[in-house]
Design an enzyme around this catalytic site. Structure first.
Site, PDB file in Angstrom:
ATOM      1  N   GLY A  40     -38.059   2.446  10.133  1.00  0.00           N
ATOM      2  CA  GLY A  40     -37.697   2.088   8.724  1.00  0.00           C
ATOM      3  C   GLY A  40     -37.961   0.475   8.376  1.00  0.00           C
ATOM      4  O   GLY A  40     -38.652   0.040   7.741  1.00  0.00           O
ATOM      5  N   ARG A  66     -26.378  -8.558   3.416  1.00  0.00           N
ATOM      6  CA  ARG A  66     -26.336  -8.518   4.727  1.00  0.00           C
ATOM      7  C   ARG A  66     -25.672  -9.641   5.405  1.00  0.00           C
ATOM      8  O   ARG A  66     -25.108  -9.553   6.487  1.00  0.00           O
ATOM      9  CB  ARG A  66     -27.832  -8.226   5.291  1.00  0.00           C
ATOM     10  CG  ARG A  66     -28.364  -6.682   5.019  1.00  0.00           C
ATOM     11  CD  ARG A  66     -29.428  -6.424   5.546  1.00  0.00           C
ATOM     12  NE  ARG A  66     -29.407  -6.491   7.065  1.00  0.00           N
ATOM     13  CZ  ARG A  66     -29.870  -7.320   8.021  1.00  0.00           C
ATOM     14  NH1 ARG A  66     -30.285  -8.362   7.443  1.00  0.00           N
ATOM     15  NH2 ARG A  66     -29.532  -7.085   9.295  1.00  0.00           N
ATOM     16  N   CYS A  83     -18.238 -14.663  -7.296  1.00  0.00           N
ATOM     17  CA  CYS A  83     -17.127 -15.214  -7.249  1.00  0.00           C
ATOM     18  C   CYS A  83     -16.679 -15.061  -5.837  1.00  0.00           C
ATOM     19  O   CYS A  83     -15.395 -14.198  -5.746  1.00  0.00           O
ATOM     20  CB  CYS A  83     -16.115 -14.722  -8.407  1.00  0.00           C
ATOM     21  SG  CYS A  83     -16.593 -15.441  -9.889  1.00  0.00           S
ATOM     22  N   GLU A  84     -17.118 -15.201  -4.932  1.00  0.00           N
ATOM     23  CA  GLU A  84     -16.868 -15.176  -3.431  1.00  0.00           C
ATOM     24  C   GLU A  84     -17.276 -16.285  -2.268  1.00  0.00           C
ATOM     25  O   GLU A  84     -18.560 -16.767  -2.672  1.00  0.00           O
ATOM     26  CB  GLU A  84     -17.411 -13.734  -2.878  1.00  0.00           C
ATOM     27  CG  GLU A  84     -16.929 -12.807  -3.426  1.00  0.00           C
ATOM     28  CD  GLU A  84     -15.743 -12.130  -3.372  1.00  0.00           C
ATOM     29  OE1 GLU A  84     -15.127 -12.533  -2.179  1.00  0.00           O
ATOM     30  OE2 GLU A  84     -15.240 -11.177  -3.771  1.00  0.00           O
TER      31      GLU A  84
END
Length: 476
Positions: free
Chosen positions: A328, A370, A401-402
């Site tokens: 894939g 990821r 917000c990280e």
């Protein structure tokens, strides 16, 4: 700190770079292995994808957007089919390629797979619904998953899927009950954990014993699963399935896994009198996200894997079963890049005197999780123009917000990158759209297919109205 032959002009920026990231001799050059096959720069330095200028793509479809090179996707799919068929022809008459739908799936992708002769692996009822809507014949569909619901098994049997990959004894009970009630025989493969862990991130290495997938070879559980299936009139044992991980760059892991799996295959033949006609070796073939990655091509993968199967079958004294694989990521991943617009550029002084540019774009972890989830590395390029400015180490970050909202952790960009510029990130075709979220109530980007100078939307952009449509408001 790193030293650099160019001296003090570059030493601050260079000090923040990881060891694997080379100093760029030309920031306007493209590494062919990282980008879809039809990616070029025009006289102004703007990227063209599938013959379409990224500035036109941004203007017509907005940013962020996933840009999929249709010809590249289909070429990679057909190359895997051709290479594995040729490599396995003298071993078992050819091989089947099951595209792993979890990497990236739409009804249009399914139509391409149907036309190009590939099969399709799905692992949820939703993926199965897309497969059916896209016209994939049931016999060319395989159903995966470690906890398939009754509804999913029922839908699979109603669709006439060619294989259900069984993952537990509870699931076998469920399949027997449903198949018996329908008066059908369910074609089943046994997912085996072979105790082989590929050299990859622990979260995506799937064949070691201490994990949720499959029947372990240890303690004879996989053998007992085969016994159970053969004892049930409503089940038909097709073969064994193994998957050893993801982002794999060599075939040595497949060698050990195949040896163990084919050992079980031979034991079932000798002791239970059943010659299983199929064997699925999984996938997990790596792609180039950065210049530190050097993936094998389909021809080498096919040739080396076919030789492994031939040799192990000869050693066990069994006829080689029909082999299938599931590439894939290796098809979808390199075929797509994500296009962003820069909103802010912030130089940040680092310990030791270095400087890193924090380049904030209009996407982030909602369209590519990821980097935050796996610590994955990506590359990027200034996409809308050429630049003669010196390289500066940069971090491309999102708008969420990280603090961990990072898309590209380390890469060189021109020091004059500025708001309004376009940034392209290659290698985002696998898992980025599939794992995209609405974090911070952010609508997900569209997927735009490009080929021969034409562009068309195959997955539309979500809107605020889409977000609100699922919100049940008791006051209304």
């Amino acid at each position: 700190m790193h030293a650099h032959e160019a001296g003090a002009l570059h030493s601050d920026g260079y000090s923040a770079a990881p060891d694997w990231l080379p100093w760029p001799t030309d920031l306007n050059a493209l590494e062919p292995e990282l980008w879809p096959r039809h990616t070029t720069r025009d006289a102004d330095g703007a990227l063209s994808l599938g013959g379409v200028d990224v500035r036109d793509l941004a203007k017509e479809f907005g940013t962020p957007a996933y840009i999929l090179d249709e010809d590249d996707f289909r070429w990679r799919a057909k190359e895997f089919k051709r290479a594995y068929d040729a490599a396995f022809a003298p071993v078992c008459g050819g091989a089947d390629v099951f595209y792993a739908g979890k990497a990236f799936l739409t009804t249009q992708v399914v139509r391409w797979l149907v036309e190009d002769g590939l099969n399709l692996d799905v692992c949820t009822g939703g993926e199965l619904a897309v497969a059916i809507r896209g016209g994939m014949p049931g016999e060319r569909i395989g159903l995966h998953g470690n906890n398939k619901s009754r509804a999913e098994i029922e839908a699979a049997l109603d669709a006439g899927v060619g294989r259900i990959i069984a993952d537990s004894f509870d699931e076998l009970d469920r399949i027997v009950e449903i198949a018996s009630a329908r008066g059908v025989v369910a074609p089943v493969m046994v997912r085996v954990t072979a105790g082989v862990e590929a050299h990859t991130h622990e979260f995506i290495a799937t064949a070691h014993e201490d994990q949720k997938f499959g029947f372990s070879l240890a303690g004879g559980l996989a053998y007992k699963a085969c016994e159970r299936i053969l004892a049930e009139p409503s089940l038909r044992l097709l073969g064994l399935h193994s998957h050893i991980g993801s982002q794999i760059f060599e075939t040595s892991g497949f060698e050990l896994s195949a040896r163990r799996i084919l050992g079980l295959h031979a034991r079932v033949s000798r002791e239970l009198g059943h010659d299983m006609p199929e064997l699925d070796l999984g996938g997990g073939f790596g792609i180039a996200y950065t210049t530190q990655h050097h993936p094998l091509g389909p021809d080498q993968l096919g040739t080396e894997t076919a030789e492994i199967v031939r040799r192990e079958c000869q050693a066990e004294g069994v006829v080689a079963p029909r082999v299938s694989i599931e590439p894939g990521r290796a098809i979808a991943g390199p075929s797509t890049c994500t296009l962003y617009e820069v909103g802010t550029v912030k130089p940040v002084e680092l310990d030791g005197g270095g400087v890193r540019l924090y380049v904030s774009v209009d996407g982030g972890m909602s369209d590519n999780i990821r980097t935050a989830l796996y610590g994955a590395d990506y590359s990027c390029a200034l996409a809308n123009r050429a630049s003669e400015a010196p390289p500066q180490i940069a971090r491309v970050v999102g708008r969420h917000c990280e603090s961990g909202d990072i898309i590209v952790r380390d890469h060189y960009l021109p020091a004059d990158v500025r708001p309004g510029d376009l940034i392209a990130v290659p290698g985002t075709g696998a898992y980025c759209r599939s794992m995209a979220s609405q974090y911070n109530h952010t609508p997900r980007p569209p997927v735009v297919a490009v080929t021969d100078g034409r562009a068309r939307v195959i997955v539309r952009r979500e809107t605020v109205q889409d977000l609100l449509a699922l919100d049940v408001d008791a006051s209304v």
